[in-house]
Design a protein around this motif. Structure first.
Motif, short mmCIF file in Angstrom:
data_model
loop_
_atom_site.label_atom_id
_atom_site.label_comp_id
_atom_site.label_asym_id
_atom_site.label_seq_id
_atom_site.Cartn_x
_atom_site.Cartn_y
_atom_site.Cartn_z
N SER A 1 26.79 23.61 4.53
CA SER A 1 27.89 24.45 4.71
C SER A 1 27.98 25.81 4.55
O SER A 1 26.38 25.76 4.51
CB SER A 1 28.98 24.14 3.58
N THR A 2 28.93 26.32 3.79
CA THR A 2 28.82 27.89 3.01
C THR A 2 29.58 28.39 2.13
O THR A 2 30.33 27.35 1.95
CB THR A 2 29.11 29.06 5.00
N THR A 3 29.14 29.35 1.19
CA THR A 3 30.34 29.67 0.63
C THR A 3 31.02 31.21 1.07
O THR A 3 30.66 31.18 2.31
CB THR A 3 29.05 30.80 -0.38
N SER A 4 31.72 31.10 0.83
CA SER A 4 33.16 32.53 1.00
C SER A 4 32.48 33.52 0.85
O SER A 4 32.99 34.88 2.90
CB SER A 4 33.84 32.45 -0.37
N ASP A 5 31.31 33.87 1.46
CA ASP A 5 30.72 34.75 1.91
C ASP A 5 30.12 34.94 2.56
O ASP A 5 28.80 35.81 4.12
CB ASP A 5 30.08 35.65 0.54
N GLY A 6 29.64 33.53 2.95
CA GLY A 6 28.38 33.44 4.43
C GLY A 6 27.59 32.88 3.87
O GLY A 6 26.82 31.84 5.26
N SER A 7 27.18 32.64 3.24
CA SER A 7 25.65 32.47 2.71
C SER A 7 25.90 30.50 3.04
O SER A 7 26.64 30.04 2.19
CB SER A 7 25.18 32.61 1.00
N GLY A 8 24.44 30.37 3.45
CA GLY A 8 24.44 29.03 3.89
C GLY A 8 24.10 28.37 2.33
O GLY A 8 23.61 28.20 1.43
N VAL A 9 24.84 27.20 2.33
CA VAL A 9 24.44 26.10 0.87
C VAL A 9 24.35 24.72 1.94
O VAL A 9 24.60 23.86 2.65
CB VAL A 9 25.48 25.64 0.18
N LEU A 10 23.05 24.01 1.29
CA LEU A 10 23.06 22.53 1.27
C LEU A 10 22.77 21.60 0.14
O LEU A 10 22.55 21.58 -1.22
CB LEU A 10 21.49 23.14 1.33
N MET B 1 39.27 29.50 2.44
CA MET B 1 39.91 30.65 3.10
C MET B 1 38.73 30.99 3.91
O MET B 1 37.82 31.44 3.17
CB MET B 1 40.49 31.53 2.32
N TRP B 2 38.88 31.72 5.01
CA TRP B 2 37.64 32.21 5.98
C TRP B 2 38.30 33.56 5.66
O TRP B 2 38.61 33.49 6.27
CB TRP B 2 37.47 30.99 7.77
N VAL B 3 37.37 34.27 5.94
CA VAL B 3 37.72 35.77 6.07
C VAL B 3 36.76 35.99 7.22
O VAL B 3 35.99 36.31 7.73
CB VAL B 3 36.96 36.00 4.70
N ARG B 4 37.97 36.95 7.51
CA ARG B 4 37.56 37.11 9.36
C ARG B 4 36.90 38.47 8.98
O ARG B 4 36.37 39.68 8.10
CB ARG B 4 38.59 38.42 9.64
N VAL C 1 33.41 37.43 8.34
CA VAL C 1 32.15 36.33 7.92
C VAL C 1 31.56 35.57 8.36
O VAL C 1 31.95 34.97 9.64
CB VAL C 1 32.53 36.01 6.80
N ASP C 2 30.12 36.19 8.74
CA ASP C 2 29.83 34.83 10.14
C ASP C 2 29.26 33.93 8.95
O ASP C 2 27.87 33.68 8.49
CB ASP C 2 28.29 35.81 10.45
N TYR C 3 30.58 32.74 9.38
CA TYR C 3 30.14 31.68 8.73
C TYR C 3 29.01 30.47 9.35
O TYR C 3 27.78 29.61 8.43
CB TYR C 3 30.76 30.79 8.23
#
Length: 99
Positions: A56-65, A16-19, A21-23
């Motif tokens: 991609s990103t995690t649920s808190d908007g942190s970047g993931v590679l 789910m995307w959270v309003r 959060v800067d994804y």
């Protein structure tokens, strides 16, 4: 039944995307990290033609590679990291002796 079916309930934070959060910023940082990593691997002579990455990103908007790379590239990257760590330890030890 599909053998690849995962019968565990989905993790809401995982999809789910959270309003608010800067994804996009997290995704951009992951893309930038992929570019930096590929450049560094190229500089030390590691073949990156078969290296694949997915930003991609995690649920808190942190970047993931997420990386996919041949075993040879993984071993060469591990070796380069160890050589750099050894160089840092050697420089730290020499600095401590000169004090």
């Amino acid at each position: 039944m599909d053998p690849n079916f995962d019968d565990e309930a989905p993790e809401p934070d995982g999809w789910m995307w959270v309003r608010g959060v800067d994804y996009v910023a997290g995704w951009r940082s992951a893309v930038d990290a992929a570019t930096e990593l590929k450049g560094a691997m190229d500089e030390v002579g590691i073949d990156t033609t078969e290296v694949r990455s997915a930003a991609s990103t995690t649920s808190d908007g942190s970047g993931v590679l997420r990386l996919s790379l041949p075993v040879e590239a993984a071993l060469a990257l591990a070796n380069a990291a160890r050589e750099e760590a050894l160089r840092w330890r050697t420089n730290d030890a020499e600095g401590a002796r000169s004090c």
